[in-house]
Design an enzyme around this catalytic site. Structure first.
Site, PDB file in Angstrom:
ATOM      1  N   ASP A 130     -62.386  14.158  -0.367  1.00  0.00           N
ATOM      2  CA  ASP A 130     -61.900  12.820  -0.031  1.00  0.00           C
ATOM      3  C   ASP A 130     -60.371  12.775  -0.040  1.00  0.00           C
ATOM      4  OD1 ASP A 130     -64.453  12.031   0.239  1.00  0.00           O
ATOM      5  OD2 ASP A 130     -64.603  11.042  -1.722  1.00  0.00           O
ATOM      6  N   CYS A 131     -59.787  13.530  -0.974  1.00  0.00           N
ATOM      7  CA  CYS A 131     -58.320  13.517  -1.067  1.00  0.00           C
ATOM      8  C   CYS A 131     -57.678  14.592  -0.198  1.00  0.00           C
ATOM      9  CB  CYS A 131     -57.885  13.657  -2.528  1.00  0.00           C
ATOM     10  SG  CYS A 131     -58.830  14.870  -3.450  1.00  0.00           S
TER      11      CYS A 131
END
Lengths: 387, 137
Positions: A130-131
């Site tokens: 996600d990051c």
């Protein structure tokens, strides 16, 4: 009265331009007509040097974050796998890492190319998070386009090393070079009287935090090197009779020069890296003067048979003999050859001398000493929980 | 005078017993230093020729060329990349012809290609790939 000089006094003399700096080879030559008392009075700093194969070397690199970012997992540089099991765009290039069956090109070549300022192909893949959503990247990196290139060598500057020969009837290709059959040649490493840790055999001036000439720039001793051994037998001169102390060295590879970092390949062994390493040793007192005056004929090492299991020692030889070109073994004259460049070692010590005199190489006492007692153990093969 | 040569030929072009002809017709003393001959295919010989005159040598070499044998002076076979060399000396211990020695004052490598017998040991001993030996390999 015995001459004693502090680090501060020596540094003050360097700043004033009155310091006397000589190389360890010049100190050894002085020993034929001067004693340690006289040398301690006349000389302030002695420079050492070596330029030889140091397999246990490598470089941390931080590539910088692309947009969108990637948490790199499998990474290669010019096709050579590099270690990516650290943060997103950090990696470690091991000097001996290779790819493919040929295996003649490896991590050391990538390091040398980057130091030269050449472009290297970076390929990396990731699962995507996600990051860090990016899953792959392919780009050319270059010295000025990456954040850091930090050389960190876990084991360099071995304090002495055995000489090698071969009792078998076939040629052996080893990290000690080509060993011809039936004791036809002897190869040796280290730069004898110029070798850094042979000039400070009890680590009085070299320790953690010591400045080091590393690859052409000023680096630092990070820690003791791996396989650090203080328990090897020593001769009357305090010189260990085979491989003993080692250093973990660190420095800014962006400032290094291909003159002092060179990729190498040993036939049928693999890739390694030649590293230029040197220390400036302050002559604090007569004991240090005595240490830096050590001559080649006072530095002994063990001749080992690389053709037999465990490389058993065959006899003791000193560097005066080894460097003469022939040694006597079993009643015959046997050719000897060095593996590290004595010419470059001399040049390194001379370069370091000029830098000390010019104030561009600092003399700083270690912040911590190296281990006083340390031994090396082998790897035993055992089942879990057994003794 | 003497000279070291690599002689290369194939069975298609050469069917003569060349060394016998060299000795008999051209008065050349031949010393074979290395030979790689695949019967019916090709020959690759490293030889040392000795003659009394330069003229005799020239005649012999001309004759060899005329029958399809390529003759290359061995000193032209070994190349040394001096710029890449760091003068470590690793190669000097495996060279028994005296072509590669260390100047132990300057600790500089000295290469005398005239003494090379093209054994190839230096090629494998050099960690920097400074030597290349072209011997039909």
């Amino acid at each position: 009265m015995e001459t004693k000089k502090s680090w501060e006094e020596i540094n003050a003399k360097i700043a004033k331009g009155t310091a006397v700096v000589i190389t360890a080879e010049e100190a050894a030559q002085m020993s034929t007509h001067t004693g340690p008392q006289e040398l301690a009075k006349r000389v302030d700093v002695v420079t050492t040097g070596t330029f030889g194969a140091m397999c246990s070397s490598g470089m941390f690199i931080n590539f910088g974050h692309p947009e969108p970012p990637i948490r790199m997992e499998q990474i290669s540089l010019d096709g050579i796998p590099v270690f990516g099991g650290i943060a997103a765009v950090d990696a470690y290039i091991g000097a001996t890492e290779t790819a493919g069956v040929d295996g003649k090109i490896g991590g050391a070549h990538v390091i040398e190319k980057l130091i030269r300022g050449e472009e290297v192909l970076l390929k990396a893949t990731a699962k995507g998070t996600d990051c860090y959503p990016r899953r792959e990247i392919e780009t050319y990196i270059q010295k000025d386009r990456v954040n850091e290139m930090i050389l960190l060598n876990p084991r360099n500057a071995y304090q002495n090393y055995p000489a090698a020969t071969n009792s078998t009837h076939k040629i052996l290709y080893t990290y000690m070079g080509t060993l011809l059959p039936s004791f036809l040649n002897v190869n040796y490493s280290t730069s004898g009287c110029l070798s850094p840790l042979l000039n400070d055999p009890y680590f009085r001036t070299i320790g953690i935090g010591s400045p080091v000439f590393l690859g052409g720039t000023v680096g630092s001793v990070a820690w003791n090197g791996t396989q650090f051994n203080t328990e090897k037998p020593r001769n009357h001169r305090g010189i260990p009779l085979s491989n003993a102390g080692t250093l973990m060295l660190v420095g800014n590879a962006k400032e290094m020069s291909p003159q002092w970092i060179r990729a190498a390949y040993y036939e049928k062994y693999g890739v390694t890296m030649y590293v230029g390493v040197g220390f400036a040793i302050p002559v604090l007192d007569e004991d240090m003067a005595y240490r830096v005056m050590v001559r080649n004929d006072e530095i002994e090492t063990t001749l080992c048979d690389y053709g037999a299991e465990g490389h058993p020692g065959l006899k003791s030889l000193h560097y005066g003999e080894l460097m003469s070109g022939t040694v006597e073994f079993q009643g015959k004259k046997v050719k000897t050859a060095p593996l590290s460049s004595y010419r470059r070692a001399r040049l390194l010590a001379e370069t370091l001398k000029q830098r000390v005199l010019g104030g561009t190489f600092p003399l700083i006492p270690p912040s911590m000493g190296l281990p006083e007692h340390s031994t090396v153990q082998g790897l035993t093969i055992k089942r879990k929980g057994t003794n | 005078m003497t000279g070291k040569y690599v002689l290369e030929y194939t069975s298609d072009t050469v069917s003569e017993p060349i060394l016998w002809r060299l000795a008999k017709d051209f008065d050349i003393q031949v010393n074979i230093l290395r030979a790689s001959i695949s019967p019916g295919q090709e020959g690759n010989l490293l030889v040392e020729f000795a003659t009394h005159t330069e003229d005799a040598m020239t005649k012999a070499l001309d004759w060899l060329e005329s029958i399809g044998v390529t003759c290359t002076n061995v000193s032209k076979r070994l190349s040394w990349n001096e710029e890449a060399c760091v003068d470590c000396g690793s190669c000097s211990g495996v060279c028994f012809s005296g072509a590669i020695t260390m100047d132990r004052q300057e600790w500089k490598l000295v290469v005398d290609r005239e003494k090379c017998i093209a054994c190839g040991a230096c090629v494998k001993a050099c960690p920097f790939g400074c030597f290349v030996l072209d011997f039909g390999e």
